[in-house]
Design a protein around this motif. Structure first.
Motif, short mmCIF file in Angstrom:
data_model
loop_
_atom_site.label_atom_id
_atom_site.label_comp_id
_atom_site.label_asym_id
_atom_site.label_seq_id
_atom_site.Cartn_x
_atom_site.Cartn_y
_atom_site.Cartn_z
N GLY A 291 0.86 -1.21 0.18
CA GLY A 291 -0.12 -0.22 -0.32
C GLY A 291 1.22 0.70 0.03
N SER A 292 0.40 2.13 0.92
CA SER A 292 0.73 3.84 0.28
C SER A 292 0.56 4.61 1.97
CB SER A 292 0.65 4.27 -1.09
OG SER A 292 1.13 5.41 -0.77
N GLU A 293 1.41 4.59 2.60
CA GLU A 293 0.85 5.60 3.92
C GLU A 293 -0.19 6.84 3.53
OE1 GLU A 293 2.84 8.15 7.27
OE2 GLU A 293 3.77 7.45 5.68
N GLN A 294 -0.09 7.13 2.21
CA GLN A 294 -1.27 8.20 2.14
C GLN A 294 -2.52 7.54 1.69
OE1 GLN A 294 -1.10 10.30 -1.58
NE2 GLN A 294 -2.16 11.40 -1.72
N GLY A 295 -3.85 8.40 2.53
CA GLY A 295 -4.99 7.98 2.58
C GLY A 295 -5.29 6.33 3.78
N LEU A 305 -2.41 -4.41 12.21
CA LEU A 305 -1.62 -5.27 12.89
C LEU A 305 -2.47 -6.33 13.28
CD1 LEU A 305 -0.62 -1.67 13.77
CD2 LEU A 305 1.11 -3.50 13.18
N ALA A 306 -3.44 -6.67 14.42
CA ALA A 306 -4.34 -7.77 14.25
C ALA A 306 -4.51 -8.76 13.77
CB ALA A 306 -5.81 -6.72 14.90
N VAL A 307 -4.34 -8.92 12.07
CA VAL A 307 -4.41 -9.72 11.54
C VAL A 307 -3.00 -9.78 12.38
CG1 VAL A 307 -4.26 -10.58 9.46
CG2 VAL A 307 -5.76 -8.90 10.15
N ALA A 308 -2.34 -9.73 11.80
CA ALA A 308 -0.25 -9.61 11.90
C ALA A 308 -0.32 -10.84 13.11
CB ALA A 308 0.24 -8.86 11.65
N ALA A 320 6.94 -4.50 12.10
CA ALA A 320 7.73 -4.44 11.45
C ALA A 320 6.99 -4.74 10.29
CB ALA A 320 9.18 -5.08 11.96
N SER A 321 6.38 -5.95 10.28
CA SER A 321 5.64 -6.42 9.08
C SER A 321 5.02 -5.42 8.15
CB SER A 321 5.12 -7.86 9.43
OG SER A 321 4.54 -8.41 7.69
N VAL A 322 3.77 -4.99 9.57
CA VAL A 322 2.56 -3.76 8.40
C VAL A 322 3.78 -3.06 8.13
CG1 VAL A 322 1.14 -2.56 8.82
CG2 VAL A 322 0.64 -5.05 10.09
N SER A 323 4.63 -2.12 9.02
CA SER A 323 5.27 -1.61 8.05
C SER A 323 6.08 -1.32 7.25
CB SER A 323 6.39 -0.57 9.04
OG SER A 323 7.08 0.35 8.85
N GLN A 324 6.12 -2.26 6.40
CA GLN A 324 6.76 -2.50 5.47
C GLN A 324 5.87 -2.92 4.31
OE1 GLN A 324 8.73 -6.18 5.12
NE2 GLN A 324 9.78 -5.90 3.04
N SER A 325 4.67 -3.62 4.43
CA SER A 325 3.65 -3.93 3.43
C SER A 325 2.41 -2.56 3.13
CB SER A 325 2.98 -4.92 4.21
OG SER A 325 2.25 -4.46 5.38
N LEU A 326 2.61 -1.72 4.35
CA LEU A 326 1.63 -0.63 3.73
C LEU A 326 2.70 0.68 4.00
CD1 LEU A 326 -1.05 -1.41 6.78
CD2 LEU A 326 -0.94 -2.18 4.37
N SER A 333 3.13 2.14 12.59
CA SER A 333 3.31 0.73 12.74
C SER A 333 3.51 0.18 14.51
CB SER A 333 3.72 0.27 11.83
OG SER A 333 3.90 -0.90 12.43
N TYR A 334 4.36 0.95 15.19
CA TYR A 334 5.07 -0.07 17.15
C TYR A 334 3.90 1.16 17.94
CZ TYR A 334 7.31 -1.63 20.71
OH TYR A 334 6.82 -2.11 21.99
N ARG A 335 3.94 2.29 16.95
CA ARG A 335 2.54 2.97 18.18
C ARG A 335 1.75 2.30 18.40
NH1 ARG A 335 -0.92 6.84 16.89
NH2 ARG A 335 0.11 7.81 15.16
N LEU A 336 1.07 2.31 17.71
CA LEU A 336 -0.34 2.11 17.17
C LEU A 336 -0.36 0.26 17.37
CD1 LEU A 336 -1.83 3.40 13.50
CD2 LEU A 336 -2.67 3.75 15.83
N SER A 337 0.23 -0.11 17.71
CA SER A 337 0.65 -2.16 17.43
C SER A 337 0.12 -1.91 19.09
CB SER A 337 1.63 -2.69 17.61
OG SER A 337 2.51 -2.51 18.23
N LEU A 338 0.31 -0.89 19.45
CA LEU A 338 0.63 -1.01 21.56
C LEU A 338 -1.20 -0.87 21.57
CD1 LEU A 338 3.30 1.42 22.50
CD2 LEU A 338 3.12 -0.81 22.50
N GLU A 339 -1.79 -0.19 20.63
CA GLU A 339 -3.22 -0.10 21.07
C GLU A 339 -4.08 -1.67 21.19
OE1 GLU A 339 -4.76 3.52 18.53
OE2 GLU A 339 -2.96 4.74 19.17
N VAL A 340 -3.23 -2.36 19.61
CA VAL A 340 -3.76 -3.59 20.00
C VAL A 340 -3.99 -4.88 20.97
CG1 VAL A 340 -4.27 -5.37 17.92
CG2 VAL A 340 -3.58 -3.11 17.32
N GLY A 341 -5.13 -5.25 21.41
CA GLY A 341 -4.52 -6.39 22.41
C GLY A 341 -3.62 -7.16 22.06
#
Length: 352
Positions: A291-295, A305-308, A320-326, A333-341
């Motif tokens: 993907g692209s960060e835009q949008g 992140l939840a799927v990963a 790290a995986s989501v950062s690369q793929s998206l 990516s890591y900051r938002l991962s802290l919000e995922v249970g």
């Protein structure tokens, strides 16, 4: 492709509308003379067509392509082969019997499917070594393409038996050319794994590949596959879904992965998917592996992140995986991962 649907109503109407003299006659065009049982020496339109002859068929295994929906896609050569071989090896005798009945093919049928192929290979190879011609068909399309037949073909090759392909319809190629995507380089992945963890790992392997990707998707797995693709490949990746191809209600759905996922979301009133789908993914956009960060909203990233994490990644490896793929910054990516249970190992890894 598996699961060929019942014949369209217009096919039955076409047959019943013709005068019967002994047996029903075909509709028109190249089918003229093709539904009555012919000998090799007949002068019918079928026997005069390219690839058909008045001589006995070559000994060996004839791998025959059959229609993926529209019976008029059966080629004259395929029909000649089906009438001329000693026996037709088929995925489902009931399904192939329907096809043979329509074209008045009287060749004996024998089942060869995923549950008995290994056990029957040796016996069939011994028969082929005696010099008889046999045909191999699947329910729809070409055998061994996400269908039974591959083991028998490999065993026949190993025994030095001629393999005679009789090309025909293909859901893979039909969808690829209808997609409008670049087909100069393609990857066919068949049916993706049923387990989410294995499926996500396979998607990670193809996320940056500069090629059009084609996959078969069963109806019960469609929503899960689209969700995982959004997470791993990026929600803005262009895609197309083909269903009922060559049939009366043929449909091609185009859009981003996010749009296709929403289109099949029951929360938005979508009906349960029916019939198998052929999914075509466009190559990644130039400058981005997925993907692209835009949008991308924070919710998009959290969902990925939840799927990963459900697929078995630790929090840091998921980030790290989501950062690369998206194509989002690692810090975001890591900051938002802290919000995922936290997810327990194996959660979400059931069948789609």
């Amino acid at each position: 492709m598996r699961g060929c649907m019942p014949l369209p109503r217009w096919v039955g109407l076409c047959r019943s509308a013709h005068t019967r003299v002994g047996r029903s006659r075909p509709c028109s065009g190249w089918l003229a003379g093709a539904t009555s049982h012919q000998t090799h020496s007949s002068s019918s339109a079928l026997e005069q067509s390219p690839g058909a002859s008045d001589q006995l068929l070559q000994a060996g295994l004839h791998v025959v392509g059959t229609p993926i929906g529209n019976l008029q896609d059966l080629s004259p050569r395929a029909l000649h082969v089906l009438r001329s071989v000693e026996r037709i090896l088929c995925e489902d005798t009931r399904h192939t019997a329907h096809l043979c009945s329509y074209f008045d093919v009287r060749t004996p049928l024998e089942s060869l499917h995923e549950h008995n192929e290994s056990a029957k290979c040796a016996k069939i190879v011994r028969e082929l070594l005696t010099g008889i011609p046999l045909a191999l068909v699947s329910d729809a399309g070409l055998p061994a393409v996400s269908d039974p037949g591959g083991r028998l073909i490999a065993a026949a090759v190993e025994a030095g038996i001629p393999i005679i392909p009789v090309p025909g319809p293909s859901a893979l190629l039909t969808a690829a050319v209808a997609s409008g995507f670049d087909t100069s380089r393609m990857l066919f992945v068949g049916f993706l794994p049923a387990k989410q963890q294995a499926r996500c790992k396979e998607l990670e392997q193809i996320q940056g590949l500069p090629a059009t990707v084609v996959a078969f998707v069963s109806p019960h797995a469609l929503r899960a596959v689209l969700s995982d693709m959004c997470a791993v490949l990026g929600p803005d990746r262009r895609a197309m879904l083909g269903r009922e191809m060559t049939k009366l209600h043929e449909q091609f759905l185009r859009g981003s992965l996010r749009e296709l996922e929403q289109l099949h979301d029951p929360a938005q009133g979508a009906r349960a998917p029916r019939g198998e789908y052929t999914l075509v993914l466009a190559p990644p956009e130039v400058g981005g592996a997925g993907g692209s960060e835009q949008g991308l909203t924070d919710e998009d990233v959290r969902s990925a992140l939840a799927v990963a994490m459900r697929a078995g990644h630790t929090r840091s490896s998921a980030a790290a995986s989501v950062s690369q793929s998206l194509r989002v910054p690692k810090k975001r990516s890591y900051r938002l991962s802290l919000e995922v249970g936290d997810s327990q190992p194996g959660q979400g890894g059931g069948q789609a």
